[in-house]
Design a protein around this motif. Structure first.
Motif, PDB file in Angstrom:
ATOM      1  N   TRP A   1       0.833  -1.203   0.000  1.00 34.93           N
ATOM      2  CA  TRP A   1       0.000   0.000   0.000  1.00 34.93           C
ATOM      3  C   TRP A   1       0.867   1.253   0.000  1.00 34.93           C
ATOM      4  CZ3 TRP A   1      -5.039  -0.168  -0.982  1.00 34.93           C
ATOM      5  CH2 TRP A   1      -5.714  -1.371  -0.776  1.00 34.93           C
ATOM      6  N   SER A   2       1.937   1.227   0.749  1.00 34.92           N
ATOM      7  CA  SER A   2       2.771   2.429   0.872  1.00 34.92           C
ATOM      8  C   SER A   2       3.538   2.757  -0.408  1.00 34.92           C
ATOM      9  CB  SER A   2       3.745   2.286   2.043  1.00 34.92           C
ATOM     10  OG  SER A   2       4.602   1.190   1.830  1.00 34.92           O
ATOM     11  N   ALA A   3       3.541   1.854  -1.376  1.00 30.74           N
ATOM     12  CA  ALA A   3       4.237   2.099  -2.640  1.00 30.74           C
ATOM     13  C   ALA A   3       3.329   2.722  -3.703  1.00 30.74           C
ATOM     14  CB  ALA A   3       4.817   0.786  -3.166  1.00 30.74           C
ATOM     15  N   MET A   4       2.103   3.052  -3.330  1.00 34.39           N
ATOM     16  CA  MET A   4       1.162   3.617  -4.310  1.00 34.39           C
ATOM     17  C   MET A   4       1.693   4.922  -4.886  1.00 34.39           C
ATOM     18  SD  MET A   4      -2.552   3.032  -2.546  1.00 34.39           S
ATOM     19  CE  MET A   4      -3.273   4.216  -3.643  1.00 34.39           C
ATOM     20  N   PRO A   5       1.496   5.132  -6.200  1.00 37.71           N
ATOM     21  CA  PRO A   5       1.902   6.396  -6.804  1.00 37.71           C
ATOM     22  C   PRO A   5       1.117   7.573  -6.205  1.00 37.71           C
ATOM     23  CG  PRO A   5       1.441   4.761  -8.496  1.00 37.71           C
ATOM     24  CD  PRO A   5       0.984   4.184  -7.197  1.00 37.71           C
ATOM     25  N   ARG A   6       1.704   8.742  -6.266  1.00 36.20           N
ATOM     26  CA  ARG A   6       1.088   9.933  -5.678  1.00 36.20           C
ATOM     27  C   ARG A   6      -0.157  10.403  -6.419  1.00 36.20           C
ATOM     28  NH1 ARG A   6       4.333  13.314  -2.067  1.00 36.20           N
ATOM     29  NH2 ARG A   6       6.121  12.055  -1.498  1.00 36.20           N
ATOM     30  N   LYS A   7      -0.417   9.883  -7.600  1.00 36.90           N
ATOM     31  CA  LYS A   7      -1.608  10.321  -8.337  1.00 36.90           C
ATOM     32  C   LYS A   7      -2.902   9.820  -7.688  1.00 36.90           C
ATOM     33  CE  LYS A   7      -2.244   6.839 -11.961  1.00 36.90           C
ATOM     34  NZ  LYS A   7      -2.361   6.698 -13.404  1.00 36.90           N
ATOM     35  N   TYR A   8      -2.777   8.872  -6.784  1.00 36.43           N
ATOM     36  CA  TYR A   8      -3.936   8.361  -6.041  1.00 36.43           C
ATOM     37  C   TYR A   8      -3.991   9.027  -4.672  1.00 36.43           C
ATOM     38  CZ  TYR A   8      -3.545   4.821  -9.670  1.00 36.43           C
ATOM     39  OH  TYR A   8      -3.451   4.198 -10.868  1.00 36.43           O
ATOM     40  N   PRO A   9      -5.148   8.945  -4.005  1.00 38.50           N
ATOM     41  CA  PRO A   9      -5.191   9.448  -2.620  1.00 38.50           C
ATOM     42  C   PRO A   9      -4.171   8.695  -1.766  1.00 38.50           C
ATOM     43  CG  PRO A   9      -7.407   9.049  -3.439  1.00 38.50           C
ATOM     44  CD  PRO A   9      -6.457   8.482  -4.454  1.00 38.50           C
ATOM     45  N   SER A  10      -3.975   9.142  -0.553  1.00 34.71           N
ATOM     46  CA  SER A  10      -2.969   8.512   0.302  1.00 34.71           C
ATOM     47  C   SER A  10      -3.243   7.016   0.454  1.00 34.71           C
ATOM     48  CB  SER A  10      -2.945   9.176   1.681  1.00 34.71           C
ATOM     49  OG  SER A  10      -4.078   8.799   2.428  1.00 34.71           O
ATOM     50  N   TYR A  11      -2.168   6.279   0.656  1.00 35.09           N
ATOM     51  CA  TYR A  11      -2.342   4.834   0.794  1.00 35.09           C
ATOM     52  C   TYR A  11      -3.168   4.495   2.023  1.00 35.09           C
ATOM     53  CZ  TYR A  11       1.349   4.391   4.369  1.00 35.09           C
ATOM     54  OH  TYR A  11       2.102   4.479   5.518  1.00 35.09           O
ATOM     55  N   GLN A  12      -3.075   5.322   3.066  1.00 32.61           N
ATOM     56  CA  GLN A  12      -3.879   5.071   4.261  1.00 32.61           C
ATOM     57  C   GLN A  12      -5.372   5.209   3.940  1.00 32.61           C
ATOM     58  OE1 GLN A  12      -1.326   7.311   4.092  1.00 32.61           O
ATOM     59  NE2 GLN A  12      -0.094   7.250   5.944  1.00 32.61           N
ATOM     60  N   THR A  13      -5.717   6.218   3.161  1.00 29.27           N
ATOM     61  CA  THR A  13      -7.111   6.425   2.765  1.00 29.27           C
ATOM     62  C   THR A  13      -7.604   5.259   1.924  1.00 29.27           C
ATOM     63  OG1 THR A  13      -6.910   8.831   2.826  1.00 29.27           O
ATOM     64  CG2 THR A  13      -8.670   7.928   1.453  1.00 29.27           C
ATOM     65  N   CYS A  14      -6.821   4.847   0.932  1.00 26.22           N
ATOM     66  CA  CYS A  14      -7.225   3.738   0.058  1.00 26.22           C
ATOM     67  C   CYS A  14      -7.376   2.447   0.850  1.00 26.22           C
ATOM     68  CB  CYS A  14      -6.213   3.565  -1.071  1.00 26.22           C
ATOM     69  SG  CYS A  14      -6.188   4.946  -2.227  1.00 26.22           S
ATOM     70  N   HIS A  15      -6.432   2.178   1.740  1.00 30.61           N
ATOM     71  CA  HIS A  15      -6.509   0.956   2.537  1.00 30.61           C
ATOM     72  C   HIS A  15      -7.705   0.990   3.479  1.00 30.61           C
ATOM     73  CE1 HIS A  15      -5.254  -1.854   5.804  1.00 30.61           C
ATOM     74  NE2 HIS A  15      -5.107  -2.608   4.737  1.00 30.61           N
ATOM     75  N   ARG A  16      -7.927   2.125   4.121  1.00 26.69           N
ATOM     76  CA  ARG A  16      -9.060   2.262   5.046  1.00 26.69           C
ATOM     77  C   ARG A  16     -10.385   2.059   4.301  1.00 26.69           C
ATOM     78  NH1 ARG A  16      -8.544   7.322   6.160  1.00 26.69           N
ATOM     79  NH2 ARG A  16      -6.687   6.983   7.401  1.00 26.69           N
ATOM     80  N   ARG A  17     -10.518   2.655   3.127  1.00 27.98           N
ATOM     81  CA  ARG A  17     -11.757   2.516   2.357  1.00 27.98           C
ATOM     82  C   ARG A  17     -11.920   1.082   1.873  1.00 27.98           C
ATOM     83  NH1 ARG A  17     -14.075   6.926  -0.811  1.00 27.98           N
ATOM     84  NH2 ARG A  17     -12.770   8.288   0.447  1.00 27.98           N
ATOM     85  N   PHE A  18     -10.832   0.449   1.459  1.00 30.12           N
ATOM     86  CA  PHE A  18     -10.868  -0.947   1.038  1.00 30.12           C
ATOM     87  C   PHE A  18     -11.381  -1.830   2.176  1.00 30.12           C
ATOM     88  CE2 PHE A  18      -8.635  -5.063   0.807  1.00 30.12           C
ATOM     89  CZ  PHE A  18      -9.110  -5.529  -0.404  1.00 30.12           C
ATOM     90  N   LYS A  19     -10.859  -1.602   3.386  1.00 32.63           N
ATOM     91  CA  LYS A  19     -11.314  -2.371   4.549  1.00 32.63           C
ATOM     92  C   LYS A  19     -12.790  -2.098   4.836  1.00 32.63           C
ATOM     93  CE  LYS A  19      -8.530  -1.253   7.798  1.00 32.63           C
ATOM     94  NZ  LYS A  19      -7.688  -1.118   8.999  1.00 32.63           N
ATOM     95  N   ALA A  20     -13.219  -0.858   4.707  1.00 38.54           N
ATOM     96  CA  ALA A  20     -14.624  -0.518   4.953  1.00 38.54           C
ATOM     97  C   ALA A  20     -15.527  -1.205   3.932  1.00 38.54           C
ATOM     98  CB  ALA A  20     -14.821   0.995   4.896  1.00 38.54           C
ATOM     99  N   TRP A  21     -15.110  -1.235   2.671  1.00 32.66           N
ATOM    100  CA  TRP A  21     -15.906  -1.922   1.654  1.00 32.66           C
ATOM    101  C   TRP A  21     -15.989  -3.409   1.980  1.00 32.66           C
ATOM    102  CZ3 TRP A  21     -12.841   0.715  -2.835  1.00 32.66           C
ATOM    103  CH2 TRP A  21     -13.324   2.006  -3.016  1.00 32.66           C
ATOM    104  N   TYR A  22     -14.882  -3.984   2.358  1.00 34.10           N
ATOM    105  CA  TYR A  22     -14.853  -5.406   2.691  1.00 34.10           C
ATOM    106  C   TYR A  22     -15.784  -5.707   3.861  1.00 34.10           C
ATOM    107  CZ  TYR A  22     -13.072 -10.035   3.685  1.00 34.10           C
ATOM    108  OH  TYR A  22     -12.984 -11.378   3.900  1.00 34.10           O
ATOM    109  N   GLN A  23     -15.700  -4.894   4.898  1.00 34.73           N
ATOM    110  CA  GLN A  23     -16.510  -5.134   6.096  1.00 34.73           C
ATOM    111  C   GLN A  23     -17.990  -4.838   5.870  1.00 34.73           C
ATOM    112  OE1 GLN A  23     -14.376  -2.713   8.879  1.00 34.73           O
ATOM    113  NE2 GLN A  23     -12.779  -4.243   9.185  1.00 34.73           N
TER     114      GLN A  23
END
Length: 101
Positions: free
Chosen positions: A53-75
């Motif tokens: 996650w921490s290797a995500m390019p800067r063109k995307y939102p922060s990796y913390q945001t993407c990971h948090r949203r991914f977990k929320a979608w999963y849950q």
């Protein structure tokens, strides 16, 4: 192997209704919510690339945001978008697999 590309407008139109809506913040403080489409593109980039996650390019939102949203979608029952067998899962699995070829 084809390079990864972000989802196009047609794919987004099919995916957007399947994702849970975000509740607006009750407080007006803090950062505004990140764009859901950008977050999804970041999640798909991680799945496609196999990178951390921490290797995500800067063109995307922060990796913390993407990971948090991914977990929320999963849950919330959407599941890991490429693993759950539903309309969203089939569409994203097909998309990721086609891009990997």
């Amino acid at each position: 192997m084809n390079p990864y590309r972000d989802i196009n407008d047609e794919e987004w139109q099919r995916i957007a209704p399947l994702l849970p809506e975000l509740r607006p913040r009750s407080e007006l403080r803090g950062r505004p919510l990140a764009n859901t489409r950008s977050v999804l593109n970041g999640v798909l980039w991680v799945m496609y690339s196999g990178a951390t996650w921490s290797a995500m390019p800067r063109k995307y939102p922060s990796y913390q945001t993407c990971h948090r949203r991914f977990k929320a979608w999963y849950q919330s029952g959407v599941g890991a978008p490429t693993y759950k067998i539903n309309d969203l899962g089939r569409l994203l699995l097909k998309r990721v697999m086609l891009v990997r070829r």
